[in-house]
Structure formats: structure tokens, C-alpha cells
Design a protein around this motif. Structure first.
Motif, PDB file in Angstrom:
ATOM      1  N   LYS A  19       0.821  -1.214   0.000  1.00 52.84           N
ATOM      2  CA  LYS A  19       0.000   0.000   0.000  1.00 52.84           C
ATOM      3  C   LYS A  19       0.861   1.273   0.000  1.00 52.84           C
ATOM      4  N   LYS A  21       3.017   4.416  -1.126  1.00 48.71           N
ATOM      5  CA  LYS A  21       2.855   5.391  -2.216  1.00 48.71           C
ATOM      6  C   LYS A  21       4.232   5.909  -2.632  1.00 48.71           C
ATOM      7  N   PHE A  41      -0.194   1.304  -7.968  1.00 48.81           N
ATOM      8  CA  PHE A  41      -0.667   1.240  -6.577  1.00 48.81           C
ATOM      9  C   PHE A  41      -1.895   0.344  -6.415  1.00 48.81           C
ATOM     10  N   THR A  90       0.901   3.723   4.182  1.00 50.17           N
ATOM     11  CA  THR A  90       1.474   4.109   2.890  1.00 50.17           C
ATOM     12  C   THR A  90       2.958   4.452   2.979  1.00 50.17           C
TER      13      THR A  90
END
Length: 104
Positions: A19, A21, A41, A90
Motif C-alpha cells: 500500500k 505510495k 498502486f 502508505t
């Protein structure tokens, strides 16, 4: 056996970001190259490809830089780059890379 890298102009690999980013780059000869296509993603393995614009030089170093922001800067939130920011969903600081290929 040694590989003659001078016939290659790029690299491709599978990456699992989870997850996170992150926008992984490959640093070659002091330049951080962005992937040809942006990460999707989707929380699954995906393939990223990098092109260097010239044949590889065996005296230069290739470094994988997986944990970068979209602008190519470090994910660090601190000015001294020691603080990599809080660990969150993230920003787990964990990625996996597999199936590295050199591209002609």
C-alpha cells in the motif's frame, strides 16, 4: 561468467509496493531515472521499466531507489534525511523487487 552490459539501454523489474505510495527510481551514473510508466498502486506485483537513453557503461553504478516521492526526493520528513517519517500504511519502508532484466 560476466555479462556484457554495453548492449543494454534499460532495466525492467517486478516490484511489490504493498500500500506504499512510493515512486521508485533507478539511479545510474548519478542520475535518478523515473520509470516509463508510473506505479499503479494496486497492492500487487507490477512491472516497472527504466530507459537510460544510452548504452550502459560497465564502470558506472546502478542503484535501486524504491522509496522516493513522485518528484524524486526522499520520503524523509526531516531536514537531515535521518527521519524517514512515521511508519504508516502508505510508508511501511518495505518493498520487494524480483525478476530484474536488462533491456536492449
Amino acid at each position: 561468467d560476466k555479462i556484457d552490459v554495453t548492449k543494454y539501454t534499460g532495466i525492467r523489474f517486478k516490484i511489490y509496493l504493498g500500500k506504499n505510495k512510493y515512486y521508485p527510481r533507478v539511479e545510474y551514473a548519478g542520475t535518478k531515472y523515473a520509470s516509463v510508466g508510473k506505479p499503479q498502486f494496486k497492492d500487487e506485483w507490477e512491472v516497472l521499466e527504466y530507459r537510460f537513453g544510452a548504452n550502459l557503461d560497465p564502470t558506472k553504478t546502478i542503484t535501486f531507489r524504491p522509496m522516493l516521492k513522485e518528484d524524486g526526493s526522499n520520503i524523509a520528513s526531516g531536514a537531515n534525511n535521518i527521519d524517514k517519517g512515521p511508519v504508516t500504511e502508505t510508508n511501511t519502508r518495505t518493498v520487494y523487487i524480483d525478476d530484474i532484466e536488462f533491456l536492449e
